[in-house]
Design a protein around this motif. Structure first.
Motif: not given
Length: 452
Positions: A301-320
């Motif tokens: 989530v931290s790396q994707n937040y730095g890269a401004k990829k919010m949709d990918r953050i949601k996917k990360v959380v679901r899978i985790a």
């Protein structure tokens, strides 16, 4: 070499990259648990019930004192991962040097508090007289070498921020072997009892610290450590504090509630203490299987937040969440199923085994709740909001457990260890639900700000 030791978490398959990150981290945590497990097994087998109770009863106190500073290592991980994801290399290098020096300062503070305050705090926890002197000795030796542990934790947090979880695993494998061998030597032929297992732990931690520093010194990118550049950068230090202090206080809140729970367990005598301690060590192996995915969610989530990829953050959380849920449900119930045999590894006293099974029947069967709670808390923290998880934990975990012990546990019919242990799953479920609400509210606000 630098590329082979990092993971780009902003592109590609989330699931397989999360496994690539989390599995070595889980094995690393297993190896780290062997530090404590080896201590408990050796003293339980070769030094007796009082020594087992003395070592086992210190874990909640160690966590209470250490978690604030381990929170700063979490802050280090988030800040470094954010800079790595956004390509701010100069800031990344400054983070490395700030973090390592901060780890040394943290260790020195802990040494002073732990060495001089151990006996006083143990008395406040209500440690029985027959284990007090042994527990005090163990803690004093442990905290005398705590700086090495801090250096390793901060150093490995830096490596994890770029996806390098393999080298910390190799380091802990070697350190774990050292710890086990020294435990056997110090306790069996040398008869050093709890002092021997504490000294073995310190020596293995010194080795871990040396090796992680060696890794950073040999880096070829912006993670490279130069001793001449060790300096606390004010801006980065403040950023680490913003993330790390709330994370640390959250850990303290959980540990404080665990200390209160341990005090309640202590009131049932040394057999219950020994059984609960053995069961808690077994729980640790299940916990880290879930926590590996929670740590993965933090860094991803931290790396994707730095890269401004919010949709990918949601996917990360679901899978985790799914990974932690499956791991906790399967492993927790398997551990309880084979609980009698597992506890017997630590101590074969039938009463100790029954006491441990009582704890496992409540906690192991519901442990998945703890895993998904940690995933959500770390996901909120990964998007730069560390204060909120702390407040939620204060109310949902620490506060609720204290209320439970002050109310339900005080009713004569429910004044049992089972009632004490029930405070865990109840608080996990409520705290998880609160973290979910916070996560989606924050994402909604971030989306609204982006549209503006």
């Amino acid at each position: 070499m630098a590329k082979s030791n990092q993971i780009d978490m902003t592109e590609g398959s989330v699931f397989f990259k999360l496994l690539q990150f989390s599995i070595p981290l889980i094995f690393s945590s297993v190896l780290q648990l062997f530090f404590n497990a080896a201590d408990v097994v050796v003293v339980g087998r070769f030094a007796g019930v009082n020594s087992l109770a003395a070592v086992g009863s210190t874990s909640s106190l160690i966590n209470l004192l250490v978690n604030l500073f381990l929170g700063l290592s979490v802050g280090t991980n988030v800040i470094a991962a954010n800079y790595f994801g956004s390509g701010k290399n100069k800031k990344l290098s400054q983070t490395v040097h700030t973090a390592i020096l901060l780890s040394v300062y943290s260790g020195v503070i802990l040494t002073v508090v732990g060495v001089f305050g151990a006996k006083y705090i143990l008395r406040l926890m209500g440690s029985p007289d027959e284990v007090l002197s042994l527990a005090t000795l163990y803690l004093q030796i442990y905290f005398a070498g705590i700086t090495a542990s801090m250096v390793y934790n901060f150093g490995s947090a830096l490596l994890r921020s770029k996806g390098d979880t393999k080298r910390p695993m190799y380091i802990l494998f070697a350190a774990g072997l050292i710890n086990v061998v020294l435990n056997l030597i110090f306790v069996i032929p040398l008869k050093m009892d709890v002092a021997g297992v504490a000294l073995a732990t310190v020596i293995s931690q010194v080795f871990s610290a040396f090796m992680v520093i060696r890794c950073l010194v040999k880096e070829s990118d912006y993670f490279k450590l130069y001793f001449s550049k060790l300096k606390i950068d004010r801006e980065i230090f403040i950023d680490i504090l913003k993330i790390g202090l709330p994370a640390g206080f959250q850990g303290i809140l959980f540990s404080f509630s665990n200390v209160i729970i341990q005090s309640s367990v202590n009131s049932f005598g040394n057999i219950m203490i020994a059984g609960s301690s053995a069961a808690a060590n077994i729980e640790g192996f299940v916990y880290i299987s879930m926590n590996g995915f929670a740590q993965g969610s933090l860094t991803f989530v931290s790396q994707n937040y730095g890269a401004k990829k919010m949709d990918r953050i949601k996917k990360v959380v679901r899978i985790a969440l799914l990974c932690a849920l499956v791991a906790g449900t399967v492993l927790g119930n398997l551990a309880y199923l084979f609980g009698r045999n597992l506890i017997a590894i630590y101590n074969d006293n039938p009463d100790v085994i029954e006491a441990g099974l009582l704890r496992m029947s409540v906690i192991m069967t519901t442990y998945a709740l703890c895993g998904i709670m940690d995933v959500m808390a770390n996901s909120v923290r990964g998007i730069g909001h560390s204060l909120l998880p702390m407040v939620v934990s204060l109310l949902g975990a620490c506060g609720l457990r204290l209320v439970w012990l002050a109310t339900a546990f005080q009713i004569p019919a429910f004044h049992t260890c089972r009632t004490v242990f029930l405070s865990y799953p109840i608080s996990w479920a409520i705290t998880f639900a609160a973290h979910v609400v916070c996560f989606f509210v924050i994402l909604k606000n971030l989306k609204a700000q982006k549209e503006l």
